[in-house]
Write an enzyme that holds these catalytic residues in place. Structure first.
Site, PDB file in Angstrom:
ATOM      1  N   GLY A 210      -4.246  -3.809 -12.578  1.00 55.20           N
ATOM      2  CA  GLY A 210      -3.981  -2.953 -11.541  1.00 55.20           C
ATOM      3  C   GLY A 210      -5.065  -2.332 -10.855  1.00 55.20           C
ATOM      4  O   GLY A 210      -6.159  -2.881 -10.868  1.00 55.20           O
ATOM      5  N   CYS A 211      -5.026  -1.401 -10.495  1.00 55.30           N
ATOM      6  CA  CYS A 211      -6.256  -0.665  -9.775  1.00 55.30           C
ATOM      7  C   CYS A 211      -7.532  -0.506 -10.598  1.00 55.30           C
ATOM      8  O   CYS A 211      -7.308   0.167 -11.541  1.00 55.30           O
ATOM      9  CB  CYS A 211      -5.803   0.820  -9.145  1.00 55.30           C
ATOM     10  SG  CYS A 211      -7.343   1.646  -8.347  1.00 55.30           S
ATOM     11  N   PHE A 212      -8.606  -1.211 -10.275  1.00 58.00           N
ATOM     12  CA  PHE A 212      -9.410  -1.356 -10.915  1.00 58.00           C
ATOM     13  C   PHE A 212     -10.117   0.128 -11.467  1.00 58.00           C
ATOM     14  O   PHE A 212     -11.102   0.340 -12.142  1.00 58.00           O
ATOM     15  CB  PHE A 212     -10.895  -2.193 -10.480  1.00 58.00           C
ATOM     16  CG  PHE A 212     -10.988  -2.202  -8.944  1.00 58.00           C
ATOM     17  CD1 PHE A 212     -11.015  -1.277  -8.356  1.00 58.00           C
ATOM     18  CD2 PHE A 212     -11.542  -3.323  -8.429  1.00 58.00           C
ATOM     19  CE1 PHE A 212     -11.396  -1.290  -6.888  1.00 58.00           C
ATOM     20  CE2 PHE A 212     -11.782  -3.404  -7.108  1.00 58.00           C
ATOM     21  CZ  PHE A 212     -11.538  -2.404  -6.249  1.00 58.00           C
TER      22      PHE A 212
ATOM     23  N   MET B 165      -2.051   1.016  -2.829  1.00 61.24           N
ATOM     24  CA  MET B 165      -2.672   2.058  -3.187  1.00 61.24           C
ATOM     25  C   MET B 165      -3.653   2.759  -1.877  1.00 61.24           C
ATOM     26  O   MET B 165      -3.200   3.864  -1.364  1.00 61.24           O
ATOM     27  CB  MET B 165      -3.603   1.770  -4.402  1.00 61.24           C
ATOM     28  CG  MET B 165      -4.449   2.907  -4.629  1.00 61.24           C
ATOM     29  SD  MET B 165      -5.781   2.340  -6.076  1.00 61.24           S
ATOM     30  CE  MET B 165      -6.413   0.801  -5.260  1.00 61.24           C
TER      31      MET B 165
END
Length: 219
Positions: A48-50, A1
């Site tokens: 996943g991405c917080f 990311m």
């Protein structure tokens, strides 16, 4: 990311051309839920991405606060500059403080599986790859652990999801992420990564769980 903050817009633009991140499905209500209790409780999920997971849960009625952070590894490696290596044992996670009189742990699990992430993606979510993006539940109590495992089994049996890979990692410590990660979705709603990967999750929460939607995000 994102490898470095200085490269954020470049990586976000690249992600915007990636395949759709996660499939969202309205999961059935859990057949088991937590016993009534007083006082605020905590739940810790990794999906996943917080940024996006925080953005979802801060819009749930009964949630008092949501913090982005790390869980699964040691305090000495709970830093974003190290998490990205995938070698620390940490997952990007969120800590949810909630009022069980208004929203139950079972309901939080239902939202987690329905819109916050895809529980069938192993060590990744959409464009983000690595063990730091794994699907995991960090149960804060033995009751939460029992409920989370029972709900995952319920979803498999119902065919809602096939091949759930969500790990049940127990009550490992949660470490808050750096300040610039907190409330990131609200602070950067037009960033390409957020628009493509995370805003759809928040919109799905509102569409699938209208009775739980809060117009005012949690602190």
């Amino acid at each position: 990311m994102r490898a470095l903050l200085s490269a954020l817009l470049i990586s976000a633009a690249a992600c915007a051309s990636a395949p759709a991140a996660e499939r969202m499905v309205l999961a059935p209500a859990p057949t088991l839920d937590e016993a009534p209790k007083k006082g605020l409780q905590k739940a810790v999920f990794a999906g996943g991405c917080f940024w996006g997971v925080e953005g979802v849960f801060e819009r749930v009625k009964g949630v008092q606060s949501v913090r982005s952070g790390y869980a699964g590894g040691k305090s000495s490696t709970a830093r974003y500059s190290l998490i990205g290596t995938g070698l620390t044992g940490h997952a990007e996670a969120v800590e949810i403080t909630y009022d069980p009189a208004r929203v139950s742990y079972g309901t939080l699990l239902r939202i987690f599986f329905s819109v916050a992430h895809d529980p069938t993606q192993l060590n990744r979510q959409g464009p983000d790859v690595g063990s730091q993006y794994r699907s995991a539940v960090f149960a804060q109590t033995p009751e939460q652990d029992k409920l989370a495992k029972a709900y995952a089994a319920q979803l498999e049996k119902a065919g809602t999801w096939k091949g759930i890979v969500t790990a049940h990692e127990g009550n490992k410590p949660f470490y808050p992420a750096e300040d610039y990660h907190q409330d990131y979705l609200r602070a950067h709603p037009t960033q390409p990564y957020i628009v493509y990967n995370d805003i759809p999750k928040v919109e799905a929460l509102k569409a699938m769980f209208p009775a739980l939607w809060s117009e005012k995000p949690a602190a």
